[in-house]
Design an enzyme around this catalytic site. Structure first.
Site, PDB file in Angstrom:
ATOM      1  N   LYS A 109       0.855  -1.189   0.000  1.00  0.00           N
ATOM      2  CA  LYS A 109       0.000   0.000   0.000  1.00  0.00           C
ATOM      3  C   LYS A 109       0.885   1.231   0.000  1.00  0.00           C
ATOM      4  O   LYS A 109       2.002   1.199   0.513  1.00  0.00           O
ATOM      5  CB  LYS A 109      -0.895   0.028   1.248  1.00  0.00           C
ATOM      6  CG  LYS A 109      -2.109   0.918   1.091  1.00  0.00           C
ATOM      7  CD  LYS A 109      -3.236   0.204   0.366  1.00  0.00           C
ATOM      8  CE  LYS A 109      -4.437   1.070   0.173  1.00  0.00           C
ATOM      9  NZ  LYS A 109      -5.574   0.298  -0.364  1.00  0.00           N
TER      10      LYS A 109
HETATM   11  P1  NAD Z   1     -12.898   8.335  -2.645  1.00  0.00           P
HETATM   12  O1  NAD Z   1     -11.889   9.337  -2.294  1.00  0.00           O
HETATM   13  O2  NAD Z   1     -13.317   8.173  -4.057  1.00  0.00           O
HETATM   14  O3  NAD Z   1     -14.233   8.579  -1.796  1.00  0.00           O
HETATM   15  C1  NAD Z   1     -14.282   8.747  -0.417  1.00  0.00           C
HETATM   16  C2  NAD Z   1     -15.600   9.429  -0.103  1.00  0.00           C
HETATM   17  O4  NAD Z   1     -15.766   9.506   1.302  1.00  0.00           O
HETATM   18  C3  NAD Z   1     -15.662  10.871  -0.645  1.00  0.00           C
HETATM   19  O5  NAD Z   1     -16.899  11.084  -1.281  1.00  0.00           O
HETATM   20  C4  NAD Z   1     -15.498  11.718   0.614  1.00  0.00           C
HETATM   21  O6  NAD Z   1     -16.126  12.973   0.507  1.00  0.00           O
HETATM   22  C5  NAD Z   1     -16.159  10.833   1.648  1.00  0.00           C
HETATM   23  N1  NAD Z   1     -15.728  11.138   3.010  1.00  0.00           N
HETATM   24  C6  NAD Z   1     -14.505  11.520   3.443  1.00  0.00           C
HETATM   25  N2  NAD Z   1     -14.515  11.721   4.764  1.00  0.00           N
HETATM   26  C7  NAD Z   1     -15.762  11.460   5.177  1.00  0.00           C
HETATM   27  C8  NAD Z   1     -16.400  11.493   6.441  1.00  0.00           C
HETATM   28  N3  NAD Z   1     -15.733  11.853   7.540  1.00  0.00           N
HETATM   29  N4  NAD Z   1     -17.703  11.137   6.517  1.00  0.00           N
HETATM   30  C9  NAD Z   1     -18.381  10.786   5.402  1.00  0.00           C
HETATM   31  N5  NAD Z   1     -17.836  10.736   4.181  1.00  0.00           N
HETATM   32  C10 NAD Z   1     -16.541  11.076   4.072  1.00  0.00           C
HETATM   33  O7  NAD Z   1     -12.341   6.972  -2.046  1.00  0.00           O
HETATM   34  P2  NAD Z   1     -12.708   5.484  -2.480  1.00  0.00           P
HETATM   35  O8  NAD Z   1     -11.737   5.056  -3.514  1.00  0.00           O
HETATM   36  O9  NAD Z   1     -14.164   5.378  -2.741  1.00  0.00           O
HETATM   37  O10 NAD Z   1     -12.322   4.696  -1.151  1.00  0.00           O
HETATM   38  C11 NAD Z   1     -13.197   4.606  -0.045  1.00  0.00           C
HETATM   39  C12 NAD Z   1     -12.777   3.431   0.816  1.00  0.00           C
HETATM   40  O11 NAD Z   1     -12.793   2.239   0.041  1.00  0.00           O
HETATM   41  C13 NAD Z   1     -11.372   3.526   1.417  1.00  0.00           C
HETATM   42  O12 NAD Z   1     -11.363   2.891   2.671  1.00  0.00           O
HETATM   43  C14 NAD Z   1     -10.546   2.714   0.440  1.00  0.00           C
HETATM   44  O13 NAD Z   1      -9.368   2.207   1.034  1.00  0.00           O
HETATM   45  C15 NAD Z   1     -11.523   1.611   0.116  1.00  0.00           C
HETATM   46  N6  NAD Z   1     -11.230   0.924  -1.150  1.00  0.00           N
HETATM   47  C16 NAD Z   1     -11.193   1.588  -2.337  1.00  0.00           C
HETATM   48  C17 NAD Z   1     -10.943   0.872  -3.506  1.00  0.00           C
HETATM   49  C18 NAD Z   1     -10.974   1.522  -4.868  1.00  0.00           C
HETATM   50  O14 NAD Z   1     -10.938   0.791  -5.874  1.00  0.00           O
HETATM   51  N7  NAD Z   1     -11.080   2.832  -4.995  1.00  0.00           N
HETATM   52  C19 NAD Z   1     -10.689  -0.505  -3.454  1.00  0.00           C
HETATM   53  C20 NAD Z   1     -10.735  -1.160  -2.223  1.00  0.00           C
HETATM   54  C21 NAD Z   1     -11.010  -0.431  -1.073  1.00  0.00           C
END
Ligand code: NAD
Length: 474
Positions: A109
């Site tokens: 990561k």
């Molecule tokens: P992203 O940045 O696209 O979205 C995150 C969202 O959460 C945003 O809309 C943001 O405004 C919101 N947010 C931030 N702080 C917040 C809070 N305090 N309360 C409510 N909402 C809040 O990120 P993502 O890629 O969607 O990732 C989200 C989660 O999923 C993370 O834990 C990431 O590790 C996990 N994840 C992502 C992927 C991927 O393919 N993108 C894959 C596996 C796991």
């Protein structure tokens, strides 16, 4: 949210505690659990970029948790909360996730301590390219050794910059495009990667609802149709998961929690409208068709059938777990439930579909993208028309022999050869189904030992990683 003052374990401690719970139920050779648990290495880089007339110093990390399989794989996160322990916890989850869904990668990561909102696109490109260069020159971005992907705060735009930065350094590497996944289609990305994690969450829930016994264990009944869902975070993962569940599975999205508060509407929120509102106004506040709740995290406690935390870690912790009433939680984010909260929720009978499985759709489709890049050909290109020709012949023969015709709709569906998107979805669906079935089998077999879905997932992953180490002579 965490720290010793509240007695709350940190994210990293939470992952370790959950790991230890599973490892204690296994018969591993002496020292093996410790070898698997620890991060192999973490590289910290501090680099300067000249921006707005001054040199700005950034701190970034790339942690390699386990190299039992290579390349190692894991996203790059852009957030001010990025620090070594978080990156190491996320790298560990990648090891377990890849092992669970049988993706042949080790865990890694990366993270950059930055608020991407503070910088314009041109500045972000310079920062990203510089960060990428630091990692490339140490083989921490490399098609055969370490392959990043998007995570919170990054997307296909950043992946395209990283791929290009690699290509400029390693001009003679014919597999350069495989150095990073989650790229746009025009630079070697794959159909269906952007929405893959959210799609995987949907497939995970579909598979869960194919098991009536498991649905009953969560005090629910029936199918996904009509289920009331609350989602936290309408970013890449949360938006796609909520959109598919609303549009394709008949779920009602009754709550959306974002940075600036939450929206509640028992009749169901229209995800595309909320997304459009966020794009226009920068947040959810002011959305007309819902009640607005300023303290968004309180909505995690609202009545619903399925809760999907899809934003960040530690949001369900010892301070609110007792009041969280959802009978089924699917961890779309990494680590949204602390180890302390996990214990409280399990005691209350809540069923938790764990992160390492629930959000594995992203790395699964990243794997397909990596294979596509190494083979230098898109999936389906060779066989699609051949399949169509064969199906055409078959349909014609059946119609001649029976004297009856297929309906136009069915005829078209049968004749269609699979394109890349169809194949990606098929591979993802298959992966999510099989991994769930493997977990559920152990959950039921060992329930008397206190094994839940998360412990079952760990048992499978740890077992597979241990087997790899044993084969390597450890
Ligand atoms: P992203 O940045 O696209 O979205 C995150 C969202 O959460 C945003 O809309 C943001 O405004 C919101 N947010 C931030 N702080 C917040 C809070 N305090 N309360 C409510 N909402 C809040 O990120 P993502 O890629 O969607 O990732 C989200 C989660 O999923 C993370 O834990 C990431 O590790 C996990 N994840 C992502 C992927 C991927 O393919 N993108 C894959 C596996 C796991």
């Amino acid at each position: 949210m965490s720290g010793p003052a509240t007695g709350e374990p940190s994210f990293r401690d939470s992952v370790d505690m959950m790991f230890n719970r599973a490892a204690s139920l296994m018969d591993l050779p002496p020292g093996m659990a410790e070898k698997i648990r620890v991060a192999n290495s973490t590289y910290t880089v501090r680099f300067g970029v000249k921006l707005r007339g001054e040199i700005v110093t950034f701190t970034g990390y790339r942690s390699v948790h386990s190299e039992h399989a290579e390349p190692v794989k894991g996203g790059i996160r852009y957030s001010l909360a990025v620090e070594q322990n978080e990156v190491e916890a996320l790298a560990a989850l990648m090891t377990y996730k890849c092992a669970l869904v049988e993706v042949p990668f080790g865990g890694s990561k990366g993270g950059l301590c930055i608020n991407p909102g503070d910088w314009n696109e041109e500045e972000l490109e310079r920062i990203t390219r510089r960060f990428a260069y630091e990692l490339i020159k140490r083989d921490l971005i490399h098609p055969a050794q370490n392959v990043p992907a998007p995570d919170m705060g990054t997307g296909e735009r950043e992946m395209a910059w990283i791929a290009d930065a690699y290509k400029r350094v390693k001009t003679d590497d014919i597999n350069a495009r495989a150095c990073v996944t989650g790229k746009p289609r025009n630079v070697g990305g794959i159909a269906g990667r952007t929405e893959a994690t959210g799609r995987g969450v949907e497939y995970a829930l579909q598979e869960f609802f194919r098991h009536p016994k498991d649905v009953k264990a969560a005090n629910l009944s029936g199918t996904l149709d009509g289920k009331r869902v609350i989602v936290q975070g309408l970013g890449n993962v949360g938006y796609h998961a909520a959109k598919f569940l609303e549009e394709e599975d008949g779920c009602k999205i009754t709550g959306i929690i974002e940075r600036d508060g939450a929206l509640v509407n028992e009749k169901g929120l229209h995800i595309e409208s909320v997304k459009a509102h966020i794009a226009q106004h920068g947040g959810i506040r002011g959305f007309a068709d819902a009640e607005y709740v300023a303290d968004g995290s309180k909505v995690l406690e609202n009545d619903c059938d399925i809760l999907i935390p899809a934003a960040l870690e530690g949001v369900i912790n010892m301070s609110n777990a007792e009041r969280v009433s959802a009978p089924l939680i699917i961890e779309a984010a990494n680590g949204p439930i602390t180890a302390g909260a996990d214990e409280i929720l399990r005691r209350k009978g809540c069923v938790i579909i764990p992160d390492m499985y629930a959000n594995a759709g992203g790395v699964t489709v990243s794997y397909f993208e990596w294979v596509k890049n190494l083979s230098h050909i898109r999936f389906g290109r060779m066989q699609r028309r051949q399949e169509e020709g064969f199906h055409n012949l078959l349909v014609d023969e059946i119609e001649t022999i029976t004297g009856k015709s297929f309906s136009q709709g069915n005829r078209e569906r049968i004749l269609q050869g699979a394109d890349e998107l169809t194949l990606v979805r098929s591979g993802l669906d298959d992966t999510m189904r099989i991994a769930y079935q493997n977990m559920a089998e152990i959950w039921h077999e060992r329930a008397h030992e206190g094994v839940d879905l998360r412990t079952a997932a760990f048992l499978i992953s740890i077992g597979r990683v241990a087997d790899s180490y044993k084969s390597l002579g450890l």
